[in-house]
Design a protein around this motif. Structure first.
Motif, mmCIF file in Angstrom:
data_model
loop_
_atom_site.group_PDB
_atom_site.id
_atom_site.type_symbol
_atom_site.label_atom_id
_atom_site.label_comp_id
_atom_site.label_asym_id
_atom_site.label_seq_id
_atom_site.Cartn_x
_atom_site.Cartn_y
_atom_site.Cartn_z
ATOM 1 N N GLU A 1 0.739 -1.162 0.132
ATOM 2 C CA GLU A 1 0.153 0.011 0.147
ATOM 3 C C GLU A 1 1.042 1.272 0.048
ATOM 4 O O GLU A 1 0.604 2.425 -0.817
ATOM 5 C CB GLU A 1 -1.031 0.093 1.300
ATOM 6 C CG GLU A 1 -1.942 -1.174 1.278
ATOM 7 C CD GLU A 1 -3.147 -1.001 2.270
ATOM 8 O OE1 GLU A 1 -2.642 -0.244 3.431
ATOM 9 O OE2 GLU A 1 -4.116 -1.863 2.079
ATOM 10 N N ALA A 2 1.955 1.288 0.861
ATOM 11 C CA ALA A 2 2.904 2.514 0.982
ATOM 12 C C ALA A 2 3.458 2.478 -0.562
ATOM 13 O O ALA A 2 3.425 3.616 -1.228
ATOM 14 C CB ALA A 2 3.818 2.146 1.740
ATOM 15 N N ALA A 3 3.688 1.554 -1.166
ATOM 16 C CA ALA A 3 4.423 1.731 -2.576
ATOM 17 C C ALA A 3 3.217 2.346 -3.590
ATOM 18 O O ALA A 3 3.626 3.177 -4.321
ATOM 19 C CB ALA A 3 4.936 0.367 -3.298
ATOM 20 N N ARG A 4 2.178 1.610 -3.476
ATOM 21 C CA ARG A 4 1.154 2.278 -4.439
ATOM 22 C C ARG A 4 0.840 3.777 -4.203
ATOM 23 O O ARG A 4 0.753 4.672 -4.856
ATOM 24 C CB ARG A 4 -0.176 1.507 -4.198
ATOM 25 C CG ARG A 4 0.045 0.013 -4.598
ATOM 26 C CD ARG A 4 -1.576 -0.467 -5.110
ATOM 27 N NE ARG A 4 -1.290 -1.851 -5.318
ATOM 28 C CZ ARG A 4 -1.819 -2.653 -4.564
ATOM 29 N NH1 ARG A 4 -2.051 -2.815 -3.338
ATOM 30 N NH2 ARG A 4 -1.614 -4.041 -5.218
#
Ligand code: ATP
Ligand code: MG
Lengths: 289, 256
Positions: free
Chosen positions: A184-187
């Motif tokens: 989620e952080a990467a997205r």
């Protein structure tokens, strides 16, 4: 628990700071060590009085044929393992992609290539010419299969493709070990799916993947000996060629054994450093205990 | 304050199986505004926030961020789902700060902040590093730039996470209970950074249980319950003189 005890408390009982500390004696360990040493001595003696001409072992250790075989063993290990890792990563990503077509293909791949012995797969590739005399795209290019399926190519495909089935499971468990918060952080910083896998997920999965893949590389070093069956000149095959001529069977098998042991030892050291690299930023379990 | 609308959510609904997590949620946030979302656990606050940057797909309704429809492209009378790379492009404008920080553990504080600008926005390493160092100074962690997340306290990690969101120069930052995973003594250092960010004019949507922050910093407060917006309005009004009895009861409960 002697609450009702009325015995007077002996004050001296608590003053033990000056007493000598005597470490526990590990008698069981000492006995076991003695037994093991005895057995080892018997084994060494058996080999030294056995009918082994150690001079042959020494002389053939660095014979050109053996060294060439060693080179081919290493080459095959690298080629088959590289193919196995690439296929393993691709299959694992297909498997968790959420795309039902891709993930079914991945499941089928693992099912088929993990289901048949590596030796058998190797022989099938080598003998492919029996059913497909030529290969290629009609009108564009075409090869005679016997020319294409050299022992090297057949062994690489046989070993690499079946390795891919195992490695994909290692990669998949690595991918699953990464916290969903990382995805989620990467997205949330605008990464596309592929960039997220490459930059954020795979590097973290590596920490989990390196120990089992290290194991598989070491397994592959030895698995390449199967290629001797289809005339690939790896170290066991070349040792056999020599002992067919001079009948020093066990001496040459020992030569090959020593080389395998040396290669595996070097790889184990390499694995240590690779693990340390991918473990960066993570406190080691050992240092926190 | 300008009255330009940055986020507009219209009738947003979301189901998990048979469970209706969001039921026609309407929210509007203007540029430079700090908007707090409060409400009991399970009321759909996180789900709504995650719909804004497409970590969750909504089942009905629509959200616009800076006048751009999120997740779909309108073509006549049809809405077409946009591609993976278009979704990624939309997310660049929207920062997000998570309850559990979610810093990349294999990268240092500085690398965490530089990752998006360099990899996604194509900034040069040099420019991204200068910006990242400036941001770390701003959140008070200039001396920790080469530390890995595991070497930082929770409060420090969350401040790096805020700097990471700012590194993308977003138009909007979403905060999902940014202080809920922190030890009590570390809460204020994170709230201070958020307060500073709000003063600089950043548009923020903050899901929080920190009523003090909502009272001091927020412009608007939205109270959600069971997937619905129960009450929304100016922070001072909603927090001091709530119209709805359930809002009043909730505020009473979290403040005592
Ligand atoms: N992936 C999911 N699958 C099924 N149900 C979900 C999922 N995510 C959330 N829910 C449900 O949707 C409801 C709203 O969840 P959400 O996380 O948005 O609540 P919240 O208001 O953020 O609560 P909290 O204050 O505890 O974080 C909850 O009842 C939750 O159980
Ligand atoms: Mg939540």
């Amino acid at each position: 628990m002697t609450l009702s005890s009325t015995a007077p408390i002996d004050a001296n009982k608590y003053e033990i700071a000056h007493l000598e500390l005597v470490p526990k004696r590990h008698i069981g360990r000492m006995v076991a060590a003695a037994v093991v040493l005895l057995l080892l001595a018997a084994l060494v003696r058996a080999f030294s009085v056995g009918q082994i001409e150690w001079s042959y072992v020494r002389d053939f250790m660095f014979a050109p044929t053996i060294i060439a075989g060693l080179g081919n063993t290493l080459l095959m290990t690298v080629a088959a393992m590289a193919l196995g890792i690439v296929l393993g990563v691709v299959i694992a990503i297909m498997r968790i992609s959420g795309n039902p077509v891709l993930s079914s293909i991945a499941v089928a791949y693992v099912w088929i290539f993990r289901g048949a012995p590596a030796l058998l797969q190797l022989m099938i590739w080598f003998n492919l010419a029996l059913i497909f005399p030529t290969m290629g795209i009609p009108g564009l290019f075409e090869f005679r299969t016997v020319d294409l399926m050299t022992p090297f190519v057949a062994a690489m495909l046989g070993l690499g493709i079946s390795q891919g089935a195992y490695t994909s499971e290692v990669v998949r468990s690595g991918l699953l070990s990464v916290d969903t918060g990382q995805y989620e952080a990467a997205r949330s910083i605008g990464m596309t799916h592929m960039r997220m896998l490459r930059r954020i997920v795979l590097p973290q999965a590596m920490r989990v993947m390196v120990p089992p893949i290290g194991n598989e590389v070491i397994g592959m070093v030895k698995l390449t000996s199967l290629a001797s069956v289809i005339q690939y000149s790896e170290i066991l095959h070349n040792a056999q060629i020599i002992y067919f001529a001079n009948t020093r069977v066990l001496e040459l098998l020992l030569v090959a054994s020593f080389w395998y042991l040396i290669v595996v030892s070097v790889l184990s050291v390499g694995q240590f450093y690779i693990e340390r690299y991918f473990g960066r930023g993570v406190k080691s379990i050992r240092s926190s205990v | 304050m300008t009255s330009e609308i940055i986020v507009k959510a219209v009738d947003v609904s979301k189901r998990f199986g048979n469970f209706l997590a969001l039921d026609k949620v309407n929210v509007e946030v203007k540029r430079g505004e700090v908007s707090c979302i409060i409400g009991p656990s399970g009321s759909g606050k996180s789900t709504f926030l995650r719909c804004i940057n497409l970590l969750e797909r909504m089942d009905g309704g629509a959200i616009w961020v800076s006048d751009e429809l999120v997740g779909y492209r309108r073509d006549g009378n049809k809405l077409h789902e946009i591609s993976d790379s278009e979704i990624a492009r939309q997310r660049r404008r929207i920062g997000m700060v998570f309850q559990r920080f979610n810093l990349f553990p294999h990268m240092t504080a500085l690398q965490n902040i530089m990752e998006g600008p360099v990899q996604v926005m194509g900034e040069t390493t040099k420019a991204a590093r200068e910006h990242a160092e400036m941001l770390l100074d701003r959140v008070g962690l200039g001396d920790k730039k080469n530390h890995y997340p595991s070497e930082l306290s929770g409060g420090q990690q969350q401040r790096v996470a805020i700097a990471r969101a700012m590194g993308m120069r977003p138009e909007l930052i979403l905060f999902d209970e940014p202080t809920s995973a922190l030890d009590p003594e570390l809460v204020s250092e994170v709230l201070d950074v958020m307060h500073d960010l709000a003063s600089s004019g950043m548009t923020m949507i903050v899901v929080t249980h920190e009523m003090g922050f909502a009272r001091n910093v927020a412009n608007t407060v939205t109270f959600m319950e069971a997937g619905k917006v129960v009450e929304t309005g100016l922070a001072s009004k909603v927090l001091s003189t709530p119209k709805n009895a359930r809002t009043a009861a909730f505020i009473q409960a979290v403040q005592s």
